[in-house]
Design a protein around this motif. Structure first.
Motif, PDB file in Angstrom:
ATOM      1  N   ALA A  37       0.840  -1.200   0.000  1.00  0.00           N
ATOM      2  CA  ALA A  37       0.000   0.000   0.000  1.00  0.00           C
ATOM      3  C   ALA A  37       0.877   1.253   0.000  1.00  0.00           C
ATOM      4  CB  ALA A  37      -0.918  -0.007   1.215  1.00  0.00           C
ATOM      5  N   GLY A  38       0.498   2.206  -0.828  1.00  0.00           N
ATOM      6  CA  GLY A  38       1.267   3.432  -0.968  1.00  0.00           C
ATOM      7  C   GLY A  38       2.230   3.432  -2.136  1.00  0.00           C
ATOM      8  N   ARG A  39       2.406   2.252  -2.777  1.00  0.00           N
ATOM      9  CA  ARG A  39       3.293   2.157  -3.950  1.00  0.00           C
ATOM     10  C   ARG A  39       2.458   1.891  -5.193  1.00  0.00           C
ATOM     11  NH1 ARG A  39       8.640   1.388  -2.926  1.00  0.00           N
ATOM     12  NH2 ARG A  39       8.792   2.269  -5.040  1.00  0.00           N
ATOM     13  N   ALA A  40       3.054   2.162  -6.353  1.00  0.00           N
ATOM     14  CA  ALA A  40       2.384   1.926  -7.634  1.00  0.00           C
ATOM     15  C   ALA A  40       3.369   1.265  -8.593  1.00  0.00           C
ATOM     16  CB  ALA A  40       1.862   3.237  -8.225  1.00  0.00           C
ATOM     17  N   ILE A  41       2.824   0.524  -9.541  1.00  0.00           N
ATOM     18  CA  ILE A  41       3.655  -0.117 -10.552  1.00  0.00           C
ATOM     19  C   ILE A  41       2.936  -0.048 -11.895  1.00  0.00           C
ATOM     20  CG2 ILE A  41       2.687  -2.430 -10.130  1.00  0.00           C
ATOM     21  CD1 ILE A  41       5.499  -3.562 -10.632  1.00  0.00           C
ATOM     22  N   TYR A 112      -5.204   8.140  -9.619  1.00  0.00           N
ATOM     23  CA  TYR A 112      -3.787   8.367  -9.324  1.00  0.00           C
ATOM     24  C   TYR A 112      -3.621   9.493  -8.304  1.00  0.00           C
ATOM     25  CZ  TYR A 112      -0.754   5.390 -12.141  1.00  0.00           C
ATOM     26  OH  TYR A 112      -0.041   4.327 -12.622  1.00  0.00           O
ATOM     27  N   ASN A 113      -4.393  10.563  -8.468  1.00  0.00           N
ATOM     28  CA  ASN A 113      -4.302  11.674  -7.508  1.00  0.00           C
ATOM     29  C   ASN A 113      -4.687  11.201  -6.110  1.00  0.00           C
ATOM     30  OD1 ASN A 113      -3.486  13.403  -9.521  1.00  0.00           O
ATOM     31  ND2 ASN A 113      -5.519  14.257  -9.866  1.00  0.00           N
ATOM     32  N   ARG A 114      -5.719  10.385  -6.042  1.00  0.00           N
ATOM     33  CA  ARG A 114      -6.144   9.871  -4.738  1.00  0.00           C
ATOM     34  C   ARG A 114      -5.087   8.934  -4.156  1.00  0.00           C
ATOM     35  NH1 ARG A 114     -12.091   8.243  -2.804  1.00  0.00           N
ATOM     36  NH2 ARG A 114     -11.526   7.642  -0.688  1.00  0.00           N
ATOM     37  N   TRP A 115      -4.480   8.116  -5.004  1.00  0.00           N
ATOM     38  CA  TRP A 115      -3.407   7.223  -4.553  1.00  0.00           C
ATOM     39  C   TRP A 115      -2.271   8.033  -3.930  1.00  0.00           C
ATOM     40  CZ3 TRP A 115       1.528   7.426  -6.839  1.00  0.00           C
ATOM     41  CH2 TRP A 115       2.455   6.493  -6.330  1.00  0.00           C
ATOM     42  N   ARG A 116      -1.867   9.106  -4.596  1.00  0.00           N
ATOM     43  CA  ARG A 116      -0.747   9.898  -4.088  1.00  0.00           C
ATOM     44  C   ARG A 116      -1.116  10.617  -2.791  1.00  0.00           C
ATOM     45  NH1 ARG A 116       3.298  13.398  -7.899  1.00  0.00           N
ATOM     46  NH2 ARG A 116       5.062  13.302  -6.480  1.00  0.00           N
ATOM     47  N   GLU A 117      -2.310  11.163  -2.727  1.00  0.00           N
ATOM     48  CA  GLU A 117      -2.730  11.907  -1.532  1.00  0.00           C
ATOM     49  C   GLU A 117      -2.837  11.006  -0.302  1.00  0.00           C
ATOM     50  OE1 GLU A 117      -6.377  13.517  -2.873  1.00  0.00           O
ATOM     51  OE2 GLU A 117      -5.440  15.012  -4.193  1.00  0.00           O
ATOM     52  N   SER A 118      -3.168   9.726  -0.521  1.00  0.00           N
ATOM     53  CA  SER A 118      -3.378   8.823   0.616  1.00  0.00           C
ATOM     54  C   SER A 118      -2.155   7.971   0.932  1.00  0.00           C
ATOM     55  CB  SER A 118      -4.561   7.894   0.317  1.00  0.00           C
ATOM     56  OG  SER A 118      -4.259   7.024  -0.764  1.00  0.00           O
ATOM     57  N   ALA A 119      -1.078   8.104   0.149  1.00  0.00           N
ATOM     58  CA  ALA A 119       0.064   7.192   0.243  1.00  0.00           C
ATOM     59  C   ALA A 119       0.668   7.121   1.640  1.00  0.00           C
ATOM     60  CB  ALA A 119       1.132   7.577  -0.775  1.00  0.00           C
ATOM     61  N   PHE A 125      -3.311   2.706  -0.554  1.00  0.00           N
ATOM     62  CA  PHE A 125      -3.560   1.492  -1.327  1.00  0.00           C
ATOM     63  C   PHE A 125      -2.481   1.358  -2.400  1.00  0.00           C
ATOM     64  CE2 PHE A 125      -6.006   4.953  -3.202  1.00  0.00           C
ATOM     65  CZ  PHE A 125      -5.732   4.860  -4.558  1.00  0.00           C
ATOM     66  N   ALA A 126      -2.273   0.147  -2.859  1.00  0.00           N
ATOM     67  CA  ALA A 126      -1.328  -0.099  -3.957  1.00  0.00           C
ATOM     68  C   ALA A 126      -2.075   0.006  -5.279  1.00  0.00           C
ATOM     69  CB  ALA A 126      -0.696  -1.480  -3.812  1.00  0.00           C
ATOM     70  N   LEU A 127      -1.405   0.544  -6.281  1.00  0.00           N
ATOM     71  CA  LEU A 127      -2.015   0.734  -7.593  1.00  0.00           C
ATOM     72  C   LEU A 127      -1.130   0.071  -8.651  1.00  0.00           C
ATOM     73  CD1 LEU A 127      -4.267   2.050  -9.266  1.00  0.00           C
ATOM     74  CD2 LEU A 127      -2.928   4.163  -9.293  1.00  0.00           C
ATOM     75  N   ALA A 128      -1.700  -0.873  -9.391  1.00  0.00           N
ATOM     76  CA  ALA A 128      -0.981  -1.558 -10.469  1.00  0.00           C
ATOM     77  C   ALA A 128      -1.727  -1.309 -11.776  1.00  0.00           C
ATOM     78  CB  ALA A 128      -0.888  -3.053 -10.185  1.00  0.00           C
TER      79      ALA A 128
END
Length: 233
Positions: A37-41, A112-119, A125-128
């Motif tokens: 969670a907090g990372r993306a690929i 993506y914006n929500r992923w970064r704000e909550s990282a 959450f993790a985003l793939a």
């Protein structure tokens, strides 16, 4: 039953990180396993390289969701527009972004914006995400292309025939089977080159060998494919 129909009805195992054949993509598989969670690929490569397999493997868990980019507009909107205090899946995968229209691109941009704000929060959450080419080559809006490269990016390459031969040989060995190399070469030459379809074919061949009491040979493989009842053995 003709050969292609038999291959179509053979059940393929559900995609998982454990049954992904890495071949030249070992680094990408390791990164997918380590994703938190907090990372993306972002995974990219041509058809048949296994990007959808990896995304489905990552989301083969209760706290995860897999979204087909071409059909998942509502799912994207729901996740991107949910209240900031609403619970989110811990793993979100979005497949085939190269097929996205403007509305879906807007949804992924917001996600993506929500992923970064909550990282850095307890709602991380993790985003793939996957596509068929490198981020800056995608036919997408510029600000979304940039976001695809915010964290990890890996190119995936298709398995070589040598990789497939090694994978099928290992699967056979796990079953206690000894397959002569010419049997697997015959499968690669005459049938589907998708590794999951080939694995299903090997499973059917094992069952057919047991049902007929005959050793596994190229002749038996041909007989199975010509047998109208072989799919039920």
């Amino acid at each position: 039953m003709n050969r292609q129909l038999l291959l179509d009805v053979l059940p393929a195992p559900a995609p998982s990180l454990n049954n992904y054949i890495a071949g030249p993509n070992g680094e990408a598989l390791a990164a997918a396993r380590a994703l938190r969670a907090g990372r993306a690929i972002y995974l990219w490569g041509p058809a048949g390289c296994g990007r959808s397999h990896l995304l489905r493997g990552l989301t083969a868990r209760e706290d995860a969701i897999y979204i087909d980019a071409e059909r998942g507009l509502q799912a994207l909107r729901t996740l991107a527009e949910a209240d900031s205090t609403a619970p989110m899946p811990k793993f979100i995968a979005v497949d085939d972004v190269h097929r996205m229209d403007e509305r879906r691109q807007a949804g992924l941009f917001a996600l993506y914006n929500r992923w970064r704000e909550s990282a850095a929060t307890d709602r991380a959450f993790a985003l793939a995400v996957s596509g068929d080419r490198a981020p800056m080559s995608l036919p997408l809006r510029e600000d979304l292309r940039t976001r695809l490269g915010w964290d990890l990016v890996f190119r995936l390459d298709p398995l070589s025939d040598a990789d497939k031969l090694a994978a099928l040989s290992a699967q056979a060995a796990d079953r206690g089977l000894h397959l002569a190399p010419e049997i697997i070469n015959w499968m690669l030459t005459h049938h589907e080159r998708d590794i999951r379809k080939l694995a299903a074919l090997l499973d059917a061949l094992d069952r057919y060998s047991l049902a007929t009491g005959r050793p596994i040979t190229t002749a038996l493989l041909r007989a199975m494919l010509a047998d109208p009842h072989s799919s039920s053995t």
